[in-house]
Design a protein around this motif. Structure first.
Motif, PDB file in Angstrom:
ATOM      1  N   TRP A   1      11.865   0.362   0.798  1.00 31.67           N
ATOM      2  CA  TRP A   1      11.808   0.689   2.539  1.00 31.67           C
ATOM      3  C   TRP A   1      10.753   1.565   2.640  1.00 31.67           C
ATOM      4  N   TYR A   2      10.629   2.567   2.272  1.00 28.62           N
ATOM      5  CA  TYR A   2       9.694   3.278   2.682  1.00 28.62           C
ATOM      6  C   TYR A   2       8.510   2.969   3.404  1.00 28.62           C
ATOM      7  N   ASN A   3       8.132   2.740   2.544  1.00 29.19           N
ATOM      8  CA  ASN A   3       6.968   1.931   2.459  1.00 29.19           C
ATOM      9  C   ASN A   3       6.734   0.938   3.160  1.00 29.19           C
ATOM     10  N   ILE A   4       7.308  -0.274   3.435  1.00 31.96           N
ATOM     11  CA  ILE A   4       6.881  -1.139   4.334  1.00 31.96           C
ATOM     12  C   ILE A   4       7.125  -0.858   6.044  1.00 31.96           C
ATOM     13  N   ARG A   5       8.394  -0.063   6.281  1.00 31.13           N
ATOM     14  CA  ARG A   5       8.390   0.483   7.087  1.00 31.13           C
ATOM     15  C   ARG A   5       7.478   1.395   7.659  1.00 31.13           C
ATOM     16  N   TYR A   6       6.557   2.267   7.227  1.00 33.25           N
ATOM     17  CA  TYR A   6       6.012   3.374   7.567  1.00 33.25           C
ATOM     18  C   TYR A   6       5.098   2.771   8.710  1.00 33.25           C
TER      19      TYR A   6
ATOM     20  N   ALA B   1      12.421  -9.317   6.308  1.00 34.38           N
ATOM     21  CA  ALA B   1      12.004 -10.510   7.779  1.00 34.38           C
ATOM     22  C   ALA B   1      10.529 -10.355   7.206  1.00 34.38           C
ATOM     23  N   ALA B   2       9.979  -9.467   6.955  1.00 33.03           N
ATOM     24  CA  ALA B   2       8.059  -8.999   7.161  1.00 33.03           C
ATOM     25  C   ALA B   2       8.035  -9.307   5.323  1.00 33.03           C
ATOM     26  N   ALA B   3       8.512  -8.828   4.917  1.00 36.00           N
ATOM     27  CA  ALA B   3       8.312  -8.766   3.018  1.00 36.00           C
ATOM     28  C   ALA B   3       8.489 -10.370   2.993  1.00 36.00           C
ATOM     29  N   LYS B   4       9.534 -11.332   3.886  1.00 36.78           N
ATOM     30  CA  LYS B   4       9.240 -12.808   3.108  1.00 36.78           C
ATOM     31  C   LYS B   4       7.804 -13.143   4.161  1.00 36.78           C
ATOM     32  N   ALA B   5       7.373 -12.534   4.913  1.00 36.22           N
ATOM     33  CA  ALA B   5       6.081 -13.233   5.324  1.00 36.22           C
ATOM     34  C   ALA B   5       5.527 -12.754   4.832  1.00 36.22           C
ATOM     35  N   ALA B   6       5.161 -12.010   3.880  1.00 40.16           N
ATOM     36  CA  ALA B   6       4.228 -11.293   2.919  1.00 40.16           C
ATOM     37  C   ALA B   6       4.226 -11.996   2.095  1.00 40.16           C
ATOM     38  N   HIS B   7       5.327 -13.187   1.300  1.00 40.96           N
ATOM     39  CA  HIS B   7       5.569 -13.510  -0.269  1.00 40.96           C
ATOM     40  C   HIS B   7       5.616 -12.500  -0.757  1.00 40.96           C
ATOM     41  N   ALA B   8       6.257 -11.817  -0.296  1.00 40.78           N
ATOM     42  CA  ALA B   8       6.574  -9.929  -1.034  1.00 40.78           C
ATOM     43  C   ALA B   8       7.723 -10.060  -1.246  1.00 40.78           C
TER      44      ALA B   8
ATOM     45  N   SER C   1       1.155  -4.213  -9.544  1.00 37.84           N
ATOM     46  CA  SER C   1       0.001  -5.275  -9.748  1.00 37.84           C
ATOM     47  C   SER C   1      -0.557  -5.239  -8.613  1.00 37.84           C
ATOM     48  N   GLY C   2      -1.670  -5.461  -8.690  1.00 41.34           N
ATOM     49  CA  GLY C   2      -3.086  -5.169  -7.464  1.00 41.34           C
ATOM     50  C   GLY C   2      -2.313  -6.161  -5.836  1.00 41.34           C
ATOM     51  N   GLY C   3      -1.927  -7.229  -6.547  1.00 42.87           N
ATOM     52  CA  GLY C   3      -1.929  -8.373  -5.433  1.00 42.87           C
ATOM     53  C   GLY C   3      -0.704  -7.753  -5.215  1.00 42.87           C
ATOM     54  N   GLN C   4       0.554  -7.349  -5.707  1.00 45.62           N
ATOM     55  CA  GLN C   4       1.708  -6.710  -5.490  1.00 45.62           C
ATOM     56  C   GLN C   4       1.873  -6.076  -4.317  1.00 45.62           C
ATOM     57  N   LYS C   5       1.022  -5.125  -4.286  1.00 48.88           N
ATOM     58  CA  LYS C   5       0.436  -3.828  -3.730  1.00 48.88           C
ATOM     59  C   LYS C   5       0.150  -4.326  -2.354  1.00 48.88           C
ATOM     60  N   GLN C   6      -1.218  -5.406  -2.619  1.00 51.87           N
ATOM     61  CA  GLN C   6      -1.504  -5.498  -0.962  1.00 51.87           C
ATOM     62  C   GLN C   6      -0.472  -6.276  -0.341  1.00 51.87           C
ATOM     63  N   ARG C   7       0.161  -7.233  -0.786  1.00 52.18           N
ATOM     64  CA  ARG C   7       1.685  -7.912   0.001  1.00 52.18           C
ATOM     65  C   ARG C   7       2.655  -6.930   0.278  1.00 52.18           C
ATOM     66  N   ILE C   8       2.501  -5.905  -0.123  1.00 53.19           N
ATOM     67  CA  ILE C   8       3.607  -4.833   0.233  1.00 53.19           C
ATOM     68  C   ILE C   8       3.070  -4.445   1.973  1.00 53.19           C
ATOM     69  N   ALA C   9       1.301  -3.761   1.398  1.00 48.31           N
ATOM     70  CA  ALA C   9       0.855  -3.686   2.733  1.00 48.31           C
ATOM     71  C   ALA C   9       0.741  -4.317   3.404  1.00 48.31           C
TER      72      ALA C   9
ATOM     73  N   ALA D   1       2.168  -4.196   7.873  1.00 49.46           N
ATOM     74  CA  ALA D   1       1.567  -4.545   9.056  1.00 49.46           C
ATOM     75  C   ALA D   1       1.579  -5.629   9.722  1.00 49.46           C
ATOM     76  N   ILE D   2       2.396  -6.447   8.919  1.00 49.21           N
ATOM     77  CA  ILE D   2       3.637  -7.667   9.885  1.00 49.21           C
ATOM     78  C   ILE D   2       4.493  -6.695  10.733  1.00 49.21           C
ATOM     79  N   LEU D   3       4.907  -5.744   9.907  1.00 52.18           N
ATOM     80  CA  LEU D   3       6.239  -5.333  10.037  1.00 52.18           C
ATOM     81  C   LEU D   3       5.941  -4.853  11.853  1.00 52.18           C
ATOM     82  N   LYS D   4       4.660  -3.767  11.642  1.00 54.32           N
ATOM     83  CA  LYS D   4       4.220  -3.520  13.207  1.00 54.32           C
ATOM     84  C   LYS D   4       3.406  -4.229  13.794  1.00 54.32           C
ATOM     85  N   ASP D   5       3.278  -5.260  13.707  1.00 51.18           N
ATOM     86  CA  ASP D   5       3.277  -6.088  15.038  1.00 51.18           C
ATOM     87  C   ASP D   5       2.465  -5.689  15.828  1.00 51.18           C
ATOM     88  N   PRO D   6       1.009  -5.354  15.177  1.00 57.62           N
ATOM     89  CA  PRO D   6      -0.507  -5.594  15.616  1.00 57.62           C
ATOM     90  C   PRO D   6      -0.781  -6.104  16.687  1.00 57.62           C
TER      91      PRO D   6
END
Length: 617
Positions: free
Chosen positions: A461-466, A478-485, A508-516, A520-525
């Motif tokens: 929660w904290y890492n995605i909400r950052y 919803a952001a996690a689903k859009a990121a395939h996470a 794993s490396g791929g899981q870290k990337q999808r969390i990141a 970014a999706i949640l930030k909606d830049p």
């Protein structure tokens, strides 16, 4: 490292003193700390009143001792003895109450001031220019936040109170000595300078050694932190024994400095005690002879010895605390040096709430332009990283940056985020020079997905909400689903409540990337920066990450850095960089024809038959 660009802020940058310099005096230390004590003046005054009250009661005990000896022990009245004992007991109760109040108030003040100091230092650290952390080790900064502030906590909460109390006791005892016996008091006044002389002589030496000791402790912490951070590399190369020996040398070096400091302090205390009690012995001999000759009563002698002992104890305490105060000046100096470092890029004014979506911040469209930008890193001023570079990225379109290492690709992303300011030219967002924008407003419109994503020691929660702390649980999911996470998050032991370990070591490396990417999706830049986001992944992880990135890029201005050309074939524009300049622009097929550098890069990655294949993937 410091930015050599023209300073944006009007306040001049203060250069920190060298680490081995120690020029702060005890008075300067008190002036520096006063800004943190000032908000609690009422508590300080109350502690001062309790301190004076306790010192006065303690000094009054001497008169109680005189009464006890003259009217009780040497008298023939039981009532007088009882009266003297009751007086002593009453004074003891009052002293206990005063000591409780003094200790509580002073300790509370020490804890409060150090807590505020820690917050002030940390609040300042997070605003500093990234180049500061390239030239200052994180372990040393942490040492200042922990070891140095803990030392100040002890000084403010204990040692400083003891020093004030001992000073009051010294002055009060000296005054009462003068009233008790003038001749003996004059002897004390002659002896006091002899006792204070070692404190003055050794004080400066102790202060220098204390500063060196704090620095050596910081070195030990920095070394250990670096090894622990790279423990897998250490073990992979079987360097455990070498690192143990190297760390042992660091510890021994710190111990040697501490040993010299302790030796000087111990010598200081020993000399003061020897001189003080030698003087008390002389006073007893002279006073005893006066009592035998009938020039003073036994009670007066007892009171005089009591006050002389109080003076001796006060001087001994002051000499010991003086060494602690010297250590405190070193710690305060290190903390003040850190607080005095000026941020080279203006700090965000905080006009927009943290986590507010960029689209709501100022309605930005996301058009980015680099106009004749020139830049050299401060550590390499003679080696331009970017030379008269001009690029345009239309709102909602994508630009890929390719080129050999050192071509200036990552530098452009750092300039766009305003970690540095260009030395020439300008960078605009929707036509506005980013140097005229609030840094918070600018950065809230940008999201970065780096090659090595930064994850925190907290739950999912904290890492995605950052990127947006006020997001609801549904928005995070919803952001996690859009990121395939979402799928792999659900399989973690506690789902979204699972802690990821330090720097996300449990993923794993791929899981870290999808969390990141979910962050970014949640930030909606409005602007998305992808820095080698898939270069270190296996084929399956790359597929999931690429799918997530394609969803994230929809409708956003995107700048992509990629060495793997297959990942940027769909980019609206590809810019080929070499030695800080744009040498070619176009789509993949065009660049194969017009850019020898791009063609060579492509030949290294594709089969020759693929070079002519239409871009339909």
């Amino acid at each position: 490292m410091s930015n050599t660009a023209e300073p944006v802020a009007s306040t001049p940058v203060e250069t920190p003193r060298p680490k081995n310099a120690s020029s702060m005096t005890a008075r300067e230390m008190m002036v520096a700390l006063w800004q943190f004590v000032r908000p609690y003046k009422k508590t300080l005054i109350a502690a001062g009143i309790a301190l004076v009250f306790t010192a006065g009661i303690t000094l009054s005990i001497g008169q109680g001792v005189r009464l006890l000896v003259d009217n009780g022990l040497t008298g023939d009245s039981s009532a007088a003895l009882a009266h003297a004992v009751l007086v002593l007991m009453l004074l003891a109760v009052l002293m206990a109450l005063g000591t409780y109040a003094r200790h509580y108030l002073v300790s509370w003040l020490g804890e409060r001031v150090v807590a505020d100091l820690r917050k002030a230092v940390f609040d300042h650290i997070v605003t500093l220019h990234p180049s500061y952390f390239e030239t200052n080790r994180s372990g040393e900064i942490m040492s200042r936040l922990t070891t140095d502030t803990t030392l100040l906590q002890h000084i403010i909460g204990t040692s400083f109170s003891m020093a004030l109390r001992s000073s009051l006791m010294f002055v009060g005892a000296l005054v009462l000595l003068l009233f008790t016996n003038l001749k003996l008091s004059l002897m004390v006044l002659v002896g006091v300078p002899l006792v204070l002389l070692p404190i003055v002589l050794y004080g400066r030496r102790v202060r220098k050694l204390s500063k060196a000791s704090q620095d050596s402790i910081a070195d030990v912490g920095s070394y250990a932190g670096e090894i622990i951070q790279h423990i897998k590399t250490v073990q992979s190369y079987t360097r455990e024994h070498d690192e143990q020996q190297a760390f042992g040398r660091e510890v021994e070096a710190a111990f040697d400095v501490a040993k010299r400091r302790v030796r000087q302090r111990s010598l200081l205390v020993a000399v003061v005690i020897m001189l003080m009690f030698g003087a008390v012995g002389c006073l007893l001999w002279v006073g005893g002879n006066d009592m035998i000759a009938g020039h003073m009563s036994s009670g007066d002698l007892a009171a005089f010895v009591f006050y002389a002992f109080m003076m001796g104890s006060a001087v001994a305490t002051i000499s010991e605390v003086y060494g602690e105060l010297q250590r405190a000046t070193g710690a305060t100096e290190r903390l003040m040096d850190l607080l005095n470092v000026e941020a080279e890029i203006p700090v965000s004014s905080g006009t927009a709430e943290s986590g507010q979506p960029a689209s709501d911040a100022n309605g930005a469209r996301g058009q980015v332009a680099f106009e004749a930008v020139e830049f050299s890193y401060p550590s390499r001023p003679d080696q331009p990283a970017v030379r008269k570079l001009s690029l345009d990225v239309a709102a909602g379109r994508s630009l890929a940056l390719v080129g050999p290492s050192g071509a200036g690709k990552s530098t452009l992303l750092e300039l766009l985020q305003r970690f540095y300011d260009p030395l020439g030219g300008r960078i605009t967002l929707d036509g506005v020079d980013i140097r005229e924008m609030d840094t918070g407003t600018l950065r809230r419109q940008i999201a970065v997905v780096p090659q090595q994503p930064a994850l925190f020691t907290a739950d999912v929660w904290y890492n995605i909400r950052y990127g947006r702390p006020d997001a609801s649980d549904a928005e995070v999911i919803a952001a996690a689903k859009a990121a395939h996470a979402h799928e792999f998050i659900e399989q973690l032991p506690d789902g979204y409540n699972s802690h990821l370990g330090e720097q996300g070591t449990r993923l794993s490396g791929g899981q870290k990337q999808r969390i990141a990417i979910a962050r970014a999706i949640l930030k909606d830049p409005k602007i998305l920066l992808l820095d080698e986001a898939t270069s270190a992944l296996d084929a399956e992880s790359e597929y999931h990450v690429q799918q997530a990135l394609e969803a994230l890029m929809q409708g956003r201005t995107t700048i992509i850095i990629a060495h793997r050309l297959a990942t940027i074939l769909h980019a609206d524009n590809i810019a080929v960089l070499d030695q800080g300049q744009v040498v070619a622009q176009g789509r993949h097929a065009e660049l194969i024809e017009i850019s020898p550098l791009y063609k060579r890069l492509a030949e290294l990655q594709f089969q020759s038959s693929e070079l002519q294949r239409p871009v339909v993937e």
